[in-house]
Design a protein around this motif. Sequence first.
Motif, mmCIF file in Angstrom:
data_model
loop_
_atom_site.group_PDB
_atom_site.id
_atom_site.type_symbol
_atom_site.label_atom_id
_atom_site.label_comp_id
_atom_site.label_asym_id
_atom_site.label_seq_id
_atom_site.Cartn_x
_atom_site.Cartn_y
_atom_site.Cartn_z
ATOM 1 N N HIS A 6 0.830 -1.176 0.052
ATOM 2 C CA HIS A 6 0.143 -0.021 -0.041
ATOM 3 C C HIS A 6 0.680 1.286 -0.082
ATOM 4 C CE1 HIS A 6 -2.494 -3.153 1.970
ATOM 5 N NE2 HIS A 6 -3.462 -2.661 1.257
ATOM 6 N N ARG A 67 -7.312 -0.354 1.372
ATOM 7 C CA ARG A 67 -6.554 -1.242 2.256
ATOM 8 C C ARG A 67 -7.032 -2.724 2.286
ATOM 9 N NH1 ARG A 67 -2.288 0.018 5.018
ATOM 10 N NH2 ARG A 67 -2.898 2.208 5.051
ATOM 11 N N ARG A 80 -9.491 3.650 2.835
ATOM 12 C CA ARG A 80 -8.567 4.500 3.407
ATOM 13 C C ARG A 80 -9.027 5.956 3.677
ATOM 14 N NH1 ARG A 80 -2.533 3.537 0.944
ATOM 15 N NH2 ARG A 80 -1.962 4.827 2.457
ATOM 16 N N GLU A 83 -7.153 8.838 5.628
ATOM 17 C CA GLU A 83 -5.927 9.321 5.146
ATOM 18 C C GLU A 83 -6.175 9.996 3.824
ATOM 19 O OE1 GLU A 83 -2.805 5.832 5.412
ATOM 20 O OE2 GLU A 83 -4.940 5.010 5.026
#
Lengths: 112, 112
Positions: A6, A67, A80, A83
């Motif tokens: 990732h 993810r 995600r 983020e």
Amino acid sequence: MVRYEHPPISAVSARDVFQALSDPIRLEIVRRLARRGAQNCAELSDARPRSTMSHHFKVLRDAGVVRTLAQGTEHINSLRGDELESRFPGIVAMILDENEERPKADAAALVR
Amino acid sequence: MVRYEHPPISAVSARDVFQALSDPIRLEIVRRLARRGAQNCAELSDARPRSTMSHHFKVLRDAGVVRTLAQGTEHINSLRGDELESRFPGIVAMILDENEERPKADAAALVR
DNA sequence: GTTGTATTTCGAAAATAATCGAACAATGTA
DNA sequence: TACATTGTTCGATTATTTTCGAAATACAAC
């Protein structure tokens, strides 16, 4: 044990995210993850072949959108979200696109 | 007189915007428009054939990202910035992506 | 170890998108 | 009217992406 790569969120480019979300199947995957939280591959596959879905998950992972975590034999995917949102504020709302007009038949309306 | 169609902003879908911005040439066009304001097709074409650029402008127009206005023999393009921003808050900053990491070589870094 | 379940990788076919030359259209100007 | 400029449309080619079956991998349970 399968080990997924990732990218760190700082290395995620707008271009890759746009590209990842430009496919209708991938956008639908991501919308479901955003609404209903983490899910494994099978749950998100509807009737499509696994190899097809596996490809889409890989694109989403490589773009930094999703993810994947191996948990025993199943691999669970999650958005995600935090983020992404810190990297591109507003992106999650755009993905959800609650204001989307349905049906979009009138998109043909002429302006100027 | 060429008359361009532009979808009303309410009919613009996130999918179409993602798709329009997923191409590197189109993303570059849009970034220039965002930074330097309206420009005609020729100015944005670098050395590329007109037919190629014309195609990209059409994709951007149809997606609701760009507005084209015929002014005499030249056609000037502008980002539908305010409209896009009200439809998808944060999108303009994402397009500009000032925080983009360069070089992105370290995208290969392993996480998890 | 064998079986069963979940998923990936490989490779090829099909679908979609990008590219670009040639011909066309609109405008402005000599 | 003729010409130069700007940009579009058409059609063909190439490139990229998506799709999907078959084979392979990983793990858990028996």
